[in-house]
Every structure is written in C-alpha cells, then in structure tokens.
Design a protein around this motif. Structure first.
Motif, mmCIF file in Angstrom:
data_model
loop_
_atom_site.group_PDB
_atom_site.id
_atom_site.type_symbol
_atom_site.label_atom_id
_atom_site.label_comp_id
_atom_site.label_asym_id
_atom_site.label_seq_id
_atom_site.Cartn_x
_atom_site.Cartn_y
_atom_site.Cartn_z
ATOM 1 N N GLU A 298 0.849 -1.193 0.000
ATOM 2 C CA GLU A 298 0.000 0.000 0.000
ATOM 3 C C GLU A 298 0.885 1.243 0.000
ATOM 4 O O GLU A 298 1.965 1.265 0.595
ATOM 5 N N ILE A 299 0.376 2.279 -0.642
ATOM 6 C CA ILE A 299 1.090 3.549 -0.652
ATOM 7 C C ILE A 299 1.064 4.149 0.745
ATOM 8 O O ILE A 299 0.109 3.957 1.500
ATOM 9 N N ARG A 300 2.131 4.821 1.100
ATOM 10 C CA ARG A 300 2.182 5.537 2.376
ATOM 11 C C ARG A 300 1.692 6.965 2.144
ATOM 12 O O ARG A 300 1.856 7.504 1.048
ATOM 13 N N LYS A 301 1.115 7.542 3.185
ATOM 14 C CA LYS A 301 0.538 8.889 3.057
ATOM 15 C C LYS A 301 1.537 9.882 2.468
ATOM 16 O O LYS A 301 1.194 10.679 1.596
ATOM 17 N N GLU A 302 2.768 9.814 2.913
ATOM 18 C CA GLU A 302 3.774 10.777 2.440
ATOM 19 C C GLU A 302 4.189 10.520 0.988
ATOM 20 O O GLU A 302 4.849 11.353 0.367
ATOM 21 N N GLU A 303 3.792 9.382 0.421
ATOM 22 C CA GLU A 303 4.127 9.061 -0.969
ATOM 23 C C GLU A 303 3.034 9.469 -1.952
ATOM 24 O O GLU A 303 3.245 9.413 -3.166
ATOM 25 N N ILE A 304 1.882 9.890 -1.455
ATOM 26 C CA ILE A 304 0.763 10.249 -2.341
ATOM 27 C C ILE A 304 1.152 11.273 -3.413
ATOM 28 O O ILE A 304 0.705 11.158 -4.554
ATOM 29 N N PRO A 305 2.024 12.258 -3.107
ATOM 30 C CA PRO A 305 2.429 13.183 -4.187
ATOM 31 C C PRO A 305 3.077 12.489 -5.389
ATOM 32 O O PRO A 305 3.079 13.034 -6.489
ATOM 33 N N LEU A 306 3.605 11.272 -5.214
ATOM 34 C CA LEU A 306 4.176 10.530 -6.344
ATOM 35 C C LEU A 306 3.135 10.206 -7.398
ATOM 36 O O LEU A 306 3.475 9.969 -8.563
ATOM 37 N N LEU A 307 1.855 10.199 -7.018
ATOM 38 C CA LEU A 307 0.810 9.878 -7.993
ATOM 39 C C LEU A 307 0.815 10.858 -9.159
ATOM 40 O O LEU A 307 0.431 10.491 -10.268
ATOM 41 N N GLU A 308 1.254 12.075 -8.919
ATOM 42 C CA GLU A 308 1.350 13.032 -10.028
ATOM 43 C C GLU A 308 2.352 12.536 -11.065
ATOM 44 O O GLU A 308 2.093 12.576 -12.272
ATOM 45 N N ASP A 309 3.504 12.026 -10.616
ATOM 46 C CA ASP A 309 4.495 11.473 -11.549
ATOM 47 C C ASP A 309 3.918 10.283 -12.298
ATOM 48 O O ASP A 309 4.091 10.161 -13.510
ATOM 49 N N PHE A 310 3.232 9.402 -11.560
ATOM 50 C CA PHE A 310 2.702 8.210 -12.210
ATOM 51 C C PHE A 310 1.540 8.536 -13.145
ATOM 52 O O PHE A 310 1.370 7.875 -14.164
ATOM 53 N N LEU A 311 0.778 9.566 -12.826
ATOM 54 C CA LEU A 311 -0.273 9.993 -13.744
ATOM 55 C C LEU A 311 0.358 10.448 -15.059
ATOM 56 O O LEU A 311 -0.123 10.108 -16.143
ATOM 57 N N TYR A 312 1.439 11.188 -14.961
ATOM 58 C CA TYR A 312 2.128 11.627 -16.182
ATOM 59 C C TYR A 312 2.661 10.416 -16.956
ATOM 60 O O TYR A 312 2.534 10.338 -18.176
ATOM 61 N N GLU A 313 3.223 9.453 -16.241
ATOM 62 C CA GLU A 313 3.742 8.236 -16.881
ATOM 63 C C GLU A 313 2.623 7.423 -17.542
ATOM 64 O O GLU A 313 2.863 6.684 -18.483
ATOM 65 N N ALA A 314 1.404 7.545 -17.022
ATOM 66 C CA ALA A 314 0.271 6.777 -17.544
ATOM 67 C C ALA A 314 -0.272 7.334 -18.859
ATOM 68 O O ALA A 314 -1.036 6.660 -19.544
ATOM 69 N N ILE A 315 0.123 8.536 -19.208
ATOM 70 C CA ILE A 315 -0.361 9.136 -20.453
ATOM 71 C C ILE A 315 0.228 8.372 -21.633
ATOM 72 O O ILE A 315 1.448 8.266 -21.773
ATOM 73 N N TYR A 316 -0.639 7.841 -22.455
ATOM 74 C CA TYR A 316 -0.186 7.074 -23.614
ATOM 75 C C TYR A 316 0.304 8.029 -24.694
ATOM 76 O O TYR A 316 -0.397 8.961 -25.089
ATOM 77 N N ILE A 317 1.532 7.774 -25.155
ATOM 78 C CA ILE A 317 2.127 8.593 -26.207
ATOM 79 C C ILE A 317 2.365 7.687 -27.414
ATOM 80 O O ILE A 317 3.227 6.805 -27.372
ATOM 81 N N PRO A 318 1.578 7.869 -28.480
ATOM 82 C CA PRO A 318 1.756 7.030 -29.673
ATOM 83 C C PRO A 318 3.161 7.175 -30.261
ATOM 84 O O PRO A 318 3.803 8.226 -30.117
#
Length: 158
Positions: A7-27
């Motif tokens: 499970e993610i730790r509370k202090e790691e939640i800001p990392l979701l911004e990085d992973f959201l960017y990584e999740a963007i599909y780039i053809p």
C-alpha cells in the motif's frame, strides 16, 4: 532485484502526479505533452485529494527501496467511469521497469484487494494502440465498449 507490492504511504501520495504523467499514452512518433497537462481538470480527477475517500486505493511497486510504479483506483467520473459503485483504475510504471512483469503483479494484487473490499468490478479506459491492452485482458479485463480511439474495459472480481 528485490521488489515488493505494498500500500502507498501517506507521504508518498504526491508521487501519484508522476505516475499519472507516466500513464499518459504517447503514440509512436509523437512527442510527450508538457507536464502542465496534469493541471487539466480531466486528469486532476485521478489524483486531486487522493486518499480522502474510503474508495481511494493505491498500491505501489518498490524495487530495491525505490517506488517505481503505482496502481490506484477511486470512484470518479473519468474516461473509464461506469457507475458510482465501480472504481476506475489507473496504473503506471517508470519506463525502465516496464516489460518485467511488475505491472501484472501490481494489477493482480489490486484486483485481489478490491475483491476483499467487496467491489464487484473495476473499470479502465485505454488507448487501442497501447500494448497494455493485452496485459489487461490477461488479468481478466474485457472490452465492453469500443470508442473511436480507446476501449472501455471492465474486470468482474466477485
């Protein structure tokens, strides 16, 4: 390579911004969008105030002590929205860690967690050309809607 899914730790939640960017599909052949795209309301729904709802669930992949991927769900009106009882899923890994089975391991762990929490299904939206479509199908997702450039997929977990 020592890896764990947890499970993610509370202090790691800001990392979701990085992973959201990584999740963007780039053809293939396209340039990555600027990170400022994350401020778009359609993307903010994935991460804004994450962890404040009991429906917010997140697992991370940690390799040798470093978080390298995340899979998270929440009830939200996103591209994969089905209804207000079905969480939508997002998943991402840093590029160097893709193709090593980590994403599949994260997905299986998340599906089991959601099942234990009593959810009946989970949904996601994915670009048709994204090679992750095959991985989603291997772990149990089915295409339920074929849109112009993307699929709406559901995995029943009861």
């Amino acid at each position: 390579m020592c890896r764990i899914i947890r499970e993610i730790r509370k202090e790691e939640i800001p990392l979701l911004e990085d992973f959201l960017y990584e999740a963007i599909y780039i053809p293939q052949g396209m340039e990555a969008p600027p990170r400022s795209i994350l401020q778009d309301e359609a993307l903010q729904v994935y991460i804004k105030d994450f962890g404040q709802s009991p429906d917010d669930k997140c697992l991370v992949a940690e390799v040798n002590g470093t978080v390298v991927g995340a899979v998270w769900t929440r009830i939200m009106h996103d591209y994969g929205h089905v209804n207000d009882e079905t969480p939508s899923l997002a998943i991402a890994l840093y590029a160097d860690y893709r193709g090593k089975g980590i994403g599949t391991e994260m997905m299986k762990s998340m599906l089991e967690w959601l099942r234990r929490c009593g959810y009946k299904q989970v949904s996601l939206s994915v670009q048709k050309e994204n090679r992750a479509v095959r991985m989603y199908q291997r772990v149990g997702f089915e295409i339920v809607l074929d849109r112009d450039e993307e699929y709406l997929m559901i995995c029943r977990i009861v």
